[in-house]
Motif scaffolding. Structure first.
Motif, mmCIF file in Angstrom:
data_model
loop_
_atom_site.group_PDB
_atom_site.id
_atom_site.type_symbol
_atom_site.label_atom_id
_atom_site.label_comp_id
_atom_site.label_asym_id
_atom_site.label_seq_id
_atom_site.Cartn_x
_atom_site.Cartn_y
_atom_site.Cartn_z
ATOM 1 N N LYS A 27 0.841 -1.204 0.000
ATOM 2 C CA LYS A 27 0.000 0.000 0.000
ATOM 3 C C LYS A 27 0.871 1.247 0.000
ATOM 4 O O LYS A 27 0.600 2.214 -0.739
ATOM 5 C CB LYS A 27 -0.917 -0.005 1.221
ATOM 6 C CG LYS A 27 -1.860 1.186 1.292
ATOM 7 C CD LYS A 27 -2.747 1.105 2.529
ATOM 8 C CE LYS A 27 -3.669 2.327 2.597
ATOM 9 N NZ LYS A 27 -4.509 2.300 3.832
ATOM 10 N N TRP A 28 1.947 1.246 0.804
ATOM 11 C CA TRP A 28 2.849 2.405 0.862
ATOM 12 C C TRP A 28 3.545 2.614 -0.478
ATOM 13 O O TRP A 28 3.652 3.755 -0.954
ATOM 14 C CB TRP A 28 3.885 2.206 1.968
ATOM 15 C CG TRP A 28 4.841 3.363 2.082
ATOM 16 C CD1 TRP A 28 4.662 4.508 2.802
ATOM 17 C CD2 TRP A 28 6.119 3.481 1.449
ATOM 18 N NE1 TRP A 28 5.753 5.336 2.647
ATOM 19 C CE2 TRP A 28 6.656 4.727 1.834
ATOM 20 C CE3 TRP A 28 6.862 2.649 0.605
ATOM 21 C CZ2 TRP A 28 7.905 5.169 1.379
ATOM 22 C CZ3 TRP A 28 8.103 3.086 0.158
ATOM 23 C CH2 TRP A 28 8.615 4.332 0.546
ATOM 24 N N VAL A 29 4.016 1.531 -1.100
ATOM 25 C CA VAL A 29 4.676 1.651 -2.404
ATOM 26 C C VAL A 29 3.721 2.264 -3.422
ATOM 27 O O VAL A 29 4.097 3.158 -4.196
ATOM 28 C CB VAL A 29 5.181 0.278 -2.893
ATOM 29 C CG1 VAL A 29 5.664 0.361 -4.343
ATOM 30 C CG2 VAL A 29 6.321 -0.219 -2.006
ATOM 31 N N LYS A 30 2.491 1.807 -3.428
ATOM 32 C CA LYS A 30 1.493 2.308 -4.372
ATOM 33 C C LYS A 30 1.192 3.784 -4.119
ATOM 34 O O LYS A 30 1.164 4.597 -5.052
ATOM 35 C CB LYS A 30 0.218 1.473 -4.252
ATOM 36 C CG LYS A 30 -0.862 1.798 -5.265
ATOM 37 C CD LYS A 30 -2.030 0.820 -5.117
ATOM 38 C CE LYS A 30 -3.136 1.117 -6.118
ATOM 39 N NZ LYS A 30 -4.256 0.145 -5.974
ATOM 40 N N GLU A 31 0.970 4.137 -2.868
ATOM 41 C CA GLU A 31 0.599 5.512 -2.535
ATOM 42 C C GLU A 31 1.731 6.498 -2.785
ATOM 43 O O GLU A 31 1.479 7.684 -3.049
ATOM 44 C CB GLU A 31 0.160 5.595 -1.071
ATOM 45 C CG GLU A 31 -1.170 4.904 -0.796
ATOM 46 C CD GLU A 31 -1.540 4.906 0.667
ATOM 47 O OE1 GLU A 31 -0.659 5.205 1.503
ATOM 48 O OE2 GLU A 31 -2.715 4.605 0.976
ATOM 49 N N THR A 32 2.980 6.055 -2.699
ATOM 50 C CA THR A 32 4.122 6.963 -2.851
ATOM 51 C C THR A 32 4.780 6.847 -4.222
ATOM 52 O O THR A 32 5.839 7.425 -4.449
ATOM 53 C CB THR A 32 5.185 6.685 -1.770
ATOM 54 O OG1 THR A 32 5.648 5.325 -1.891
ATOM 55 C CG2 THR A 32 4.624 6.913 -0.374
ATOM 56 N N SER A 33 4.143 6.106 -5.138
ATOM 57 C CA SER A 33 4.716 5.943 -6.473
ATOM 58 C C SER A 33 4.461 7.172 -7.334
ATOM 59 O O SER A 33 3.635 8.025 -7.001
ATOM 60 C CB SER A 33 4.120 4.706 -7.156
ATOM 61 O OG SER A 33 2.775 4.939 -7.534
ATOM 62 N N ALA A 34 5.132 7.225 -8.456
ATOM 63 C CA ALA A 34 4.987 8.366 -9.366
ATOM 64 C C ALA A 34 3.639 8.374 -10.057
ATOM 65 O O ALA A 34 3.145 9.432 -10.464
ATOM 66 C CB ALA A 34 6.100 8.336 -10.408
ATOM 67 N N THR A 35 3.009 7.210 -10.181
ATOM 68 C CA THR A 35 1.777 7.107 -10.966
ATOM 69 C C THR A 35 0.561 6.661 -10.169
ATOM 70 O O THR A 35 -0.566 6.751 -10.663
ATOM 71 C CB THR A 35 1.976 6.096 -12.113
ATOM 72 O OG1 THR A 35 2.224 4.796 -11.555
ATOM 73 C CG2 THR A 35 3.143 6.493 -13.007
ATOM 74 N N GLY A 36 0.770 6.139 -8.953
ATOM 75 C CA GLY A 36 -0.342 5.612 -8.180
ATOM 76 C C GLY A 36 -0.632 4.159 -8.457
ATOM 77 O O GLY A 36 -1.657 3.630 -8.024
#
Length: 296
Positions: A27-36
């Motif tokens: 969830k953290w990787v997804k939320e803090t990614s460049a694209t979501g």
């Protein structure tokens, strides 16, 4: 929930859908990614909604793991990766969390039906039993099955030759699970964003790795000199290069989707942890950081 046998306690029960890398990490990787979005390395041309999971644990064992995950998430993971902290005190929950992560990695990777030698299979059988016994409270120590946790941060230089130009993106953003096997040793490798965990099965260099060893009762994570097992840097760099090669083989349509997502929301891109990790690589490697297309 399907009925079955819990992989940990071996009881017959309704089996829950369990994440191998904890759900909060994905969830953290997804939320803090460049694209979501997130992408699985083995399905790079498809956006993923979640990270690897399978029917693995009963409700009781799932709750056992969840308690240790909460402690790690709130007291170590989020403070380190989101707030830039580098020190934390911990209790006995950290050795339990790390052992549970190594157990999950080991059981998942072994379930993929990779053929291994009798010696390696026996070593892993023994390690799995020891970890299970410790997690279920049947034993009070891990013996030779030590857990070694390495906090990671963006770097600007390394003493190891041949560092790949996406090294920081790997250290700060990637999730992976693997079993390392040599003529003498087997190790369980679990990679989280900002952290690396090595589960030993009786390593001859363990005495030199004291700085990374997780204490059973309580201890402190802090900046210090860490020792990697001989040859591990080469293994790690191979993993980093494989990520680069995977993303370079992405379909043009998917690359265009990533580009369009960034163009549609440049503010998100500039504020993302993806961009922050890329900036470390650019500072370290210059234009080589652009050598191949990267995903989100």
């Amino acid at each position: 929930m399907p009925a079955g046998t819990c992989k940990l306690c071996k009881s017959d029960a309704d089996i829950k859908l369990s994440h191998f890398i904890p759900k909060f990490v994905g969830k953290w990787v997804k939320e803090t990614s460049a694209t979501g979005y997130i992408r699985s390395n083995n399905k790079i041309n498809k956006r993923a909604q979640d990270i690897i999971k399978d029917y693995w644990l009963c409700e009781s064992c799932e709750q056992l793991f969840s308690g240790w995950e909460r402690e790690f998430a709130n007291k170590i993971f989020y403070p380190f990766v989101s707030k830039g902290e580098s020190e934390a005190r911990y209790g006995s929950w950290l050795s339990k969390f790390c052992a549970s992560l190594s157990w999950r990695t080991m059981t998942y990777v072994r379930s993929q039906n990779v053929v291994r030698s009798d010696r390696v299979s026996q070593t892993l059988d023994e390690a799995e039993r020891a970890l299970s016994s410790y997690l279920l409270g049947k034993s009070t120590n891990l013996g030779k099955y030590e857990q070694h946790l390495y906090p990671l941060e963006g770097i600007s230089e390394t003493s190891f030759a041949g560092a790949p130009p996406n090294l920081n993106r790997y250290l700060l953003r990637t999730m992976q699970m693997d079993l390392l096997e040599t003529d003498k040793n087997s190790m369980v490798y679990t990679k989280l964003p900002g952290f690396m965990l090595l589960g030993l099965t009786g390593h001859e260099e363990s005495s030199r790795m004291r700085s990374s060893r997780v204490a059973l009762a309580e201890g402190r994570l802090s900046p210090r000199a860490y020792f990697w097992p001989t040859g591990f840097a080469g293994y790690l760099f191979d993993k980093v290069r494989s990520i680069e090669e995977t993303y370079s083989g992405m379909d043009k349509m998917q690359k265009d989707k990533i580009t369009q997502s960034i163009l549609d929301n440049p503010e998100r891109f500039m504020a993302s942890k993806t961009f922050e990790a890329f900036q470390y690589d650019f500072d370290m490697f210059g234009s080589k950081a652009f050598s191949k297309p990267k995903g989100s």
